[in-house]
Design a protein around this motif. Structure first.
Motif, PDB file in Angstrom:
ATOM      1  N   ASP A   1       0.854  -1.178   0.000  1.00 36.25           N
ATOM      2  CA  ASP A   1       0.000   0.000   0.000  1.00 36.25           C
ATOM      3  C   ASP A   1       0.897   1.237   0.000  1.00 36.25           C
ATOM      4  O   ASP A   1       2.125   1.120  -0.010  1.00 36.25           O
TER       5      ASP A   1
ATOM      6  N   ALA B   1      -4.863   5.152   9.561  1.00 35.31           N
ATOM      7  CA  ALA B   1      -5.484   4.274   8.564  1.00 35.31           C
ATOM      8  C   ALA B   1      -6.395   3.211   9.152  1.00 35.31           C
ATOM      9  O   ALA B   1      -7.183   2.606   8.441  1.00 35.31           O
TER      10      ALA B   1
ATOM     11  N   TRP C   1      -7.734  -1.820   8.159  1.00 31.83           N
ATOM     12  CA  TRP C   1      -7.126  -0.533   7.812  1.00 31.83           C
ATOM     13  C   TRP C   1      -7.284  -0.269   6.319  1.00 31.83           C
ATOM     14  O   TRP C   1      -7.542  -1.158   5.515  1.00 31.83           O
ATOM     15  N   TYR C   2      -7.157   1.003   5.974  1.00 28.99           N
ATOM     16  CA  TYR C   2      -7.108   1.389   4.561  1.00 28.99           C
ATOM     17  C   TYR C   2      -5.745   1.020   3.998  1.00 28.99           C
ATOM     18  O   TYR C   2      -4.752   1.105   4.703  1.00 28.99           O
ATOM     19  N   PRO C   3      -5.685   0.523   2.739  1.00 31.37           N
ATOM     20  CA  PRO C   3      -6.713   0.517   1.700  1.00 31.37           C
ATOM     21  C   PRO C   3      -7.620  -0.710   1.701  1.00 31.37           C
ATOM     22  O   PRO C   3      -8.517  -0.813   0.853  1.00 31.37           O
TER      23      PRO C   3
ATOM     24  N   ASP D   1     -11.240   0.035   1.672  1.00 34.43           N
ATOM     25  CA  ASP D   1     -11.790   0.406   0.365  1.00 34.43           C
ATOM     26  C   ASP D   1     -12.282  -0.837  -0.380  1.00 34.43           C
ATOM     27  O   ASP D   1     -13.321  -0.808  -1.051  1.00 34.43           O
TER      28      ASP D   1
ATOM     29  N   GLU E   1     -18.131   2.919  10.107  1.00 30.95           N
ATOM     30  CA  GLU E   1     -16.839   3.045  10.786  1.00 30.95           C
ATOM     31  C   GLU E   1     -17.096   3.472  12.228  1.00 30.95           C
ATOM     32  O   GLU E   1     -17.535   4.593  12.480  1.00 30.95           O
TER      33      GLU E   1
ATOM     34  N   ASP F   1      -6.437   5.065  -6.248  1.00 32.03           N
ATOM     35  CA  ASP F   1      -6.369   4.272  -5.020  1.00 32.03           C
ATOM     36  C   ASP F   1      -5.239   4.765  -4.127  1.00 32.03           C
ATOM     37  O   ASP F   1      -5.381   4.844  -2.901  1.00 32.03           O
TER      38      ASP F   1
ATOM     39  N   GLN G   1      -5.153   6.470  -0.147  1.00 38.78           N
ATOM     40  CA  GLN G   1      -4.291   5.924   0.904  1.00 38.78           C
ATOM     41  C   GLN G   1      -3.347   6.983   1.465  1.00 38.78           C
ATOM     42  O   GLN G   1      -3.020   6.978   2.658  1.00 38.78           O
TER      43      GLN G   1
END
Length: 337
Positions: A49, A121, A192-194, A197, A208, A274, A278
């Protein structure tokens, strides 16, 4: 420490051992670059990421590795505990980890060479309609054990006055959590991100419940680059070479965030949009700022605070002097390439 927690931590460290054993375990090797100059191979573990790979992508594009006399060999991991396990078997020389895995350096399993960024994140997510952590009592929650998501879940429990026994918790690897959440097999997840997503593609109305930002007054959540314990003392030239690359890439990233998004997307073979999303979930510092935070002891304060939380969660037995696993002087004294 309870036997249950000990078994959970031991299981986390053993996950993926079969996959890791397929990597070539060897020490640093001299190589000859395209310009005829000798370089030293360095095996670098990363997470795919923006925060876990951005500096590696920049270092490649800007030629920082070659300037430092290093030749990187990249090894991907899905989480920090697996990367630290690979350090212990010499399958990587240095690796990126999130804040949730910092209980391992605090336990003597690794040492920090550099701070990458401070994360926002992580999230506790739930299926649509869930309004609070209490609504999840008795329901299924997927958690990647020993990670920053697990760490955030512990903080959320403390804040809400709940315990893990109030839920059906299943230890799962991050990609499996995404699939299980999207299909409705689990009611909540600490992720966590990503990756969130990806979960949103199946459940666009997910909720969330908590984020790192909810606890920013209590804790700072740094992501870092780590090596095996004592590695810098044994191989200072490799350590300073790596830190010089990271510092150079870090300053480029700070000054050229759009370009870093583009090069990281190319490095990971992902879409730029994307990467942009992030990039928005981390606080970045210049290397000069990290020098100051290191020299004045702020990073030691961060690490002590995290240890106190890890101890409360029974991941470590005691809080130790953070100087035992982060050498601020080494970081500050290393110049960019």
């Amino acid at each position: 420490m309870s036997k249950t927690v000990s078994r959970r931590n031991a299981l986390q460290l053993s996950l993926g051992a079969a996959a890791i054993s397929l990597l070539a375990a060897c020490g640093a090797k001299d190589q000859v670059g395209a310009d005829g100059k000798k370089t030293v191979e360095i095996k670098v573990g990363y997470i795919a990421d923006y925060n876990g790979a951005g500096l590696m992508a920049v270092a490649d594009q800007q030629g920082y590795w070659a300037k430092a006399g290093l030749s990187p060999k990249y090894v991907p991991f899905t989480n920090g505990p697996l990367a630290i396990q690979a350090l212990g078997t010499n399958n990587v020389d240095v690796a990126y980890i999130g804040s949730g895995a910092l209980w391992l350096p605090a336990s003597g399993k690794a040492e920090i060479w550099a701070v990458n960024s401070v994360s926002n994140a992580d999230r506790i997510i739930a299926q649509p309609g869930i309004k609070s952590l209490a609504d999840l009592k008795g329901k299924k929650i997927g958690i990647p054990a020993g990670t920053s998501g697990d760490q955030l879940f512990t903080l959320a429990l403390e804040k809400e006055g709940l315990t893990r026994g109030d839920f059906q918790i299943t230890s799962m690897d991050p990609p499996t959590i995404v699939a299980a959440f999207a299909s409705g097999q689990i009611d909540s997840a600490a992720l966590w991100y990503p990756l969130i997503d990806s979960a949103k593609k199946g459940k666009p109305d997910l909720v969330e419940l908590f984020s790192n930002a909810d606890f920013i007054d209590q804790l700072t959540f740094p992501s870092t680059f780590v090596a095996g314990p004592g590695r810098a003392a044994k191989d200072k030239e490799l350590a300073t070479g790596f830190i010089s690359v990271v510092k150079s890439a870090n300053d480029y990233r700070h000054a050229n965030q759009d370009a870093t998004v583009a090069v990281t997307a190319k490095f990971l073979k992902l879409k730029e949009e994307d990467m942009k999303a992030q990039a928005g979930v981390a606080k970045l510092f210049t290397s000069a700022e990290l020098d100051e935070l290191s020299a004045k002891g702020a990073i030691y304060t961060w690490l002590t605070g995290l240890q106190e939380q890890f101890k409360a969660a029974e991941k470590i037995k005691e809080v130790v002097d953070p100087k035992t696993f982060y050498n601020a002087e080494l970081y500050v004294s290393t110049a960019t390439v």
